[in-house]
Design an enzyme around this catalytic site. Structure first.
Site, PDB file in Angstrom:
ATOM      1  CE1 TYR A 158      24.446  63.877  -3.172  1.00 56.31           C
ATOM      2  CE2 TYR A 158      23.295  63.128  -1.206  1.00 56.31           C
ATOM      3  CZ  TYR A 158      23.547  63.030  -2.560  1.00 56.31           C
ATOM      4  OH  TYR A 158      22.875  62.094  -3.306  1.00 56.31           O
ATOM      5  CD  GLU A 246      22.422  63.259  -6.433  1.00 60.44           C
ATOM      6  OE1 GLU A 246      23.268  62.600  -5.836  1.00 60.44           O
ATOM      7  OE2 GLU A 246      22.226  63.150  -7.673  1.00 60.44           O
TER       8      GLU A 246
END
Length: 454
Positions: A158, A246
């Site tokens: 991530y 993101e």
């Protein structure tokens, strides 16, 4: 301050919103109804295009707005070597994979192994509403699907960049646990979260990028590629005036190549004048019609589930007003901040927004006139009450510049406008009146108010 509301619930929400919820209980209602409320958000296929143009590795893919185009895209991808494809509903909401379409299809992200499956999924996604944990029961329309080649990562991580007040600038948030909800990781395994503040002057150095890549578990042969991706992503973040970027997941394949498999961006509304190409990508169909109307009038509006309409200047005062309503047993119907320089026309537009909600049984206006003149607010209130023929009671609490003139205007209007000087009393009165009107609606009885109310 008004922009804080738009940023609650974004990536940094796993840290920032918890503090906000302790300070403002009503924030929870805002989060539950608008968990993805933020600055400009664009669809995934647009985000992937921005990455691709900047030299960041992403899977090959294209958007389609009908099943015929979807089939053509699959043929193109398979001819380029893709064995399978992934078809993703382009809806601005989280939890797409676990959502349900009103057409009956379960899941907004599907793997397709054949042309027939692509055609079937596309026909059931396009033109149907997707309901997820973030859209509410009404769901959001899916006008396009994004079809991309299926890759087979051996490791998923991530990576995100967001603006953080604690560090007064951009911060990288990364984790070895990619492809999952980052808030759950932060809650259940906080040691898996890596944070790295970036000096806005110095930027992200190669050494820092390599260190982050190592800390989140990229293999030695992929560390340099991951670091290069981090640095390119930071450049995009700056150049595009993003407030959040993101990538979930950022993946490493068995050859050591690093790919951004999914991308989400938020952009600063204040930079619209120099990011016109990005802001032209805004999809108004993904937004509440009242919020679109509010944006066009330069108002900050978020619809909630209560029955007391709120019109306030300043986001902090709006939060406090909603909390006081709840303290006295009521439920706010909206968050509405008219800002510090609203005109009478904007106030009238704000009343149109509030009165368009059939649940509203009373309206509470709370204005502190510093930059804002109270008599301007009063003129807007009176004009709105007359033009819209408002039948719900209006409780007004005004303090500050030209407040005596404002009270005189409202008293002379002979409209159902109740002036209060104390916020607590104003909130109590709004709750009482809302209760009376709500009960009358249920009993199908018309209620008429005459001032003064004793």
């Amino acid at each position: 301050m008004a922009r804080v509301v738009r940023q609650f619930g974004v990536l940094s929400g796993c840290f920032a919103t918890r503090q906000a919820k302790r300070v403002f209980p009503t924030c929870q209602a805002v989060f539950q109804n608008e968990p993805q409320r933020r600055h400009l958000s664009i669809h995934e296929h647009h985000s992937m295009g921005i990455l691709r143009d900047a030299g960041v590795a992403v899977p090959k893919g294209f958007a389609a707005d009908n099943k015929e185009k979807a089939l053509d895209i699959m043929k193109q991808l398979t001819s380029d070597g893709a064995e399978d494809v992934v078809i993703k509903a382009q809806v601005l909401a989280g939890g797409r994979g676990k959502g349900s379409f009103q057409s009956g299809l379960k899941g907004g992200v599907k793997i397709a192994y054949s042309a027939k499956e692509v055609e079937d999924y596309a026909s059931k996604m396009i033109g149907s509403k997707l309901v997820t944990k973030q859209t509410g029961k009404d769901g959001r329309i899916c006008n396009e699907v994004y079809i991309c080649e299926r890759l087979y990562p051996r490791r998923e991580t991530y990576f995100a960049i967001t603006m953080d007040r604690t560090h007064n600038g951009p911060v990288i948030i990364a984790s070895s646990q990619g492809g999952v909800n980052i808030e759950e990781v932060a809650r259940d395994n906080p040691e898996a979260i890596v944070t790295h503040p970036i000096d806005i002057i110095q930027g992200l150095s190669k050494e820092a990028a390599v260190d982050i890549a190592k800390r989140v578990g990229f293999s030695p042969k992929s560390v340099d590629a991951a670091a290069e991706s981090f640095m390119k992503l930071y450049e995009i973040f700056l150049e595009r005036d993003a407030t959040m970027l993101e990538i979930n997941p950022m993946a490493e394949d068995n050859k050591g190549e690093v790919y951004c498999m999914d991308a989400k961006f938020n952009f600063d509304d204040n930079a619209a004048y120099r990011q016109k190409d990005v802001h032209a990508l805004r999809d108004w169909s993904q937004e509440d019609a009242r919020e679109v109307q509010a944006a066009q009038a330069d108002l900050n509006y978020i619809g909630l589930d209560g029955d007391i309409g709120c019109l306030v200047n300043g986001a902090g005062l709006a939060m406090a007003t909603m909390d006081i309503i709840k303290l006295h047993g009521g439920e706010p119907a909206n968050f509405l901040d008219v800002g510090g320089g609203a005109t009478a026309d904007q106030v009238k537009e704000a009343f149109k927004l509030i009165s368009s909600d059939p649940k509203v049984s009373a309206i509470l206006v709370n204005i502190f006139g510093g930059i804002m003149r109270c008599d301007i607010i009063a003129q807007g209130i009176i004009a709105a009450a007359k033009e819209l023929n408002l039948k719900v009671p209006i409780v007004v609490r005004l303090q500050g510049t030209q407040v005596d003139d404002a009270r005189a205007l409202m008293a002379a209007s002979q409209l159902r406008i109740l002036a209060c000087s104390d916020l607590g009393e104003a909130a109590k009165m709004a709750v009482r009146l809302s209760t009376i009107v709500s009960l009358a609606k249920e009993a199908e009885v018309e209620v008429k108010f005459k001032l003064p109310l004793l």
